[in-house]
Design a protein around this motif. Sequence first.
Motif, short mmCIF file in Angstrom:
data_model
loop_
_atom_site.label_atom_id
_atom_site.label_comp_id
_atom_site.label_asym_id
_atom_site.label_seq_id
_atom_site.Cartn_x
_atom_site.Cartn_y
_atom_site.Cartn_z
N MET A 1 0.84 -1.19 0.00
CA MET A 1 0.00 0.00 0.00
C MET A 1 0.88 1.24 0.00
O MET A 1 1.90 1.31 0.68
CB MET A 1 -0.90 0.01 1.24
CG MET A 1 -1.89 1.17 1.27
SD MET A 1 -2.97 1.09 2.73
CE MET A 1 -1.80 1.38 4.05
N THR A 23 -7.66 5.11 8.94
CA THR A 23 -8.83 4.64 8.22
C THR A 23 -9.38 5.80 7.39
O THR A 23 -8.97 6.95 7.55
CB THR A 23 -9.91 4.16 9.19
OG1 THR A 23 -10.32 5.26 10.02
CG2 THR A 23 -9.40 3.01 10.06
N GLU A 55 -10.05 0.47 -4.66
CA GLU A 55 -10.05 -0.70 -3.78
C GLU A 55 -9.73 -0.29 -2.35
O GLU A 55 -9.00 0.69 -2.12
CB GLU A 55 -9.02 -1.73 -4.25
CG GLU A 55 -9.32 -2.33 -5.61
CD GLU A 55 -8.29 -3.37 -6.00
OE1 GLU A 55 -7.08 -3.14 -5.76
OE2 GLU A 55 -8.69 -4.43 -6.52
N VAL A 56 -10.27 -1.05 -1.39
CA VAL A 56 -10.02 -0.79 0.03
C VAL A 56 -9.61 -2.09 0.72
O VAL A 56 -9.94 -3.18 0.26
CB VAL A 56 -11.25 -0.19 0.74
CG1 VAL A 56 -11.63 1.15 0.14
CG2 VAL A 56 -12.43 -1.16 0.71
N ASP A 57 -8.90 -1.95 1.82
CA ASP A 57 -8.64 -3.06 2.73
C ASP A 57 -9.65 -2.98 3.86
O ASP A 57 -9.78 -1.93 4.51
CB ASP A 57 -7.22 -2.99 3.29
CG ASP A 57 -6.17 -3.31 2.24
OD1 ASP A 57 -6.37 -4.28 1.48
OD2 ASP A 57 -5.16 -2.58 2.18
N ASN A 58 -10.36 -4.07 4.11
CA ASN A 58 -11.36 -4.13 5.17
C ASN A 58 -10.71 -4.68 6.43
O ASN A 58 -10.30 -5.85 6.48
CB ASN A 58 -12.54 -5.01 4.75
CG ASN A 58 -13.73 -4.85 5.66
OD1 ASN A 58 -13.60 -4.43 6.81
ND2 ASN A 58 -14.91 -5.18 5.14
N LEU A 59 -10.59 -3.86 7.47
CA LEU A 59 -9.91 -4.26 8.69
C LEU A 59 -10.76 -5.18 9.57
O LEU A 59 -10.23 -5.89 10.41
CB LEU A 59 -9.50 -3.01 9.49
CG LEU A 59 -8.68 -1.97 8.73
CD1 LEU A 59 -8.37 -0.79 9.64
CD2 LEU A 59 -7.41 -2.58 8.17
N HIS A 76 -19.64 -0.69 3.02
CA HIS A 76 -18.42 -0.75 3.81
C HIS A 76 -18.53 0.23 4.98
O HIS A 76 -19.42 1.09 5.00
CB HIS A 76 -17.20 -0.39 2.97
CG HIS A 76 -16.98 -1.27 1.78
ND1 HIS A 76 -16.27 -2.44 1.85
CD2 HIS A 76 -17.38 -1.14 0.49
CE1 HIS A 76 -16.22 -3.00 0.65
NE2 HIS A 76 -16.90 -2.22 -0.20
N GLN A 80 -13.53 1.22 9.38
CA GLN A 80 -12.86 -0.08 9.33
C GLN A 80 -12.24 -0.35 7.97
O GLN A 80 -11.89 -1.49 7.66
CB GLN A 80 -13.86 -1.19 9.67
CG GLN A 80 -14.43 -1.11 11.07
CD GLN A 80 -13.37 -1.20 12.14
OE1 GLN A 80 -12.42 -1.98 12.03
NE2 GLN A 80 -13.51 -0.40 13.20
N CYS A 81 -12.07 0.68 7.14
CA CYS A 81 -11.49 0.50 5.81
C CYS A 81 -10.36 1.48 5.56
O CYS A 81 -10.40 2.63 6.01
CB CYS A 81 -12.56 0.69 4.72
SG CYS A 81 -13.71 -0.69 4.58
N ARG A 82 -9.35 1.00 4.84
CA ARG A 82 -8.26 1.84 4.36
C ARG A 82 -8.23 1.77 2.83
O ARG A 82 -8.35 0.69 2.25
CB ARG A 82 -6.91 1.38 4.90
CG ARG A 82 -6.71 1.63 6.38
CD ARG A 82 -5.25 1.45 6.76
NE ARG A 82 -5.05 1.70 8.19
CZ ARG A 82 -4.72 0.76 9.07
NH1 ARG A 82 -4.54 -0.49 8.66
NH2 ARG A 82 -4.56 1.06 10.34
N ARG A 84 -6.57 1.58 -0.72
CA ARG A 84 -5.32 1.04 -1.25
C ARG A 84 -4.62 2.03 -2.19
O ARG A 84 -3.42 1.96 -2.40
CB ARG A 84 -5.59 -0.25 -2.01
CG ARG A 84 -6.00 -1.42 -1.13
CD ARG A 84 -6.14 -2.68 -1.96
NE ARG A 84 -6.58 -3.80 -1.14
CZ ARG A 84 -6.88 -5.00 -1.63
NH1 ARG A 84 -6.79 -5.21 -2.95
NH2 ARG A 84 -7.27 -5.97 -0.84
#
Length: 339
Positions: A1, A23, A55-59, A76, A80-82, A84
């Motif tokens: 990332m 986040t 796109e996101v990363d779901n924590l 989402h 809780q998301c970052r 990418r």
Amino acid sequence: MSKQANITNRKDGQHFVQAAEDTILRAALRAGVGLSYECNSGGCGGCKFDLVAGEVDNLWPDAPCLSERDKRKGKHLACQCRARGEITINMASAEEYVPAIRPQRRPAQLIATRQITHDLREFRFRAEGPAEFLPGQYAMLELPGITGSRAYSLANIGNADGEWHFQIRRVAHGQGTHLLFDQLTVGDEIAIDGPYGLGYLRPESPRDIVCVAGGSGLAPMISIARGAAAAGLLADRQLYFFYGARTPRDVCGEDMLQALPGYGERIHFVPVVSLPDEGAGWQGATGYVHDQLAPGLPGKFGDYEFYFAGPPPMTQALQELLMIGHQVPFTQIHFDRFF
């Protein structure tokens, strides 16, 4: 990332940048962008959004506030998301969510603890620079060795000494409270990220104040009482403080209110116990704390400014009592949902 990501909210056209450790929600609030939220912890669902592009990363894919229907629709949680990389989202925002004090992350050392009840303890931390937050707000604690951060309300008020005080209840099998209660010692360092929250003191209101706390909801209500006293609001108005406890040994908070000017004259403490038989000699009110508001308040509910914090069933019952039962305007009701 990548180290940072550019984010655009299609709903309002605002742009902001997300740092690698943030986040989407925290990045927005740090930038002064008012994305909707409450708990910042994945429990309330106040920060749901649609991912339009990128796109996101779901924590936390299994966050309890995301239903299977939400997931099928591609919803989402911004807390809780970052991102990418560069993304576009569609998310509710409003002026009321724009932070009066933009949150910051800072290292802090534990300087003292104090036992309040058998399972409620105050933790005092000090960080460099002034501690800037509004009475009733919370912060996220990032604890060593613990995945994810924990939201805890502040019990003191903003100060130039850099002190952040939290009153935390021990949770059975809770990783965060196990570390705080059993492993952290004076001098140890954590990270504090804040302030956050919308259930803070509104000093501009001329109405008498009602604080309702249950369990560890004591902290933000004590902060509001202290903030009202420090701002001189109690010189010409009343503050009614209702505290709901399970048993008599869980009752607390009166000593903190007694330290404020006007206790007994303009500050009134009403403890309520739901299980009085588990303690000998309880002579106070019993039952649910919200049921004591009607007999405990001399005026019409619409005459007060309400603040409350506590377990979800309590906060839900209070919302129904105030908004449905007594038609109190929503603008006079202040709380943050936690689960």
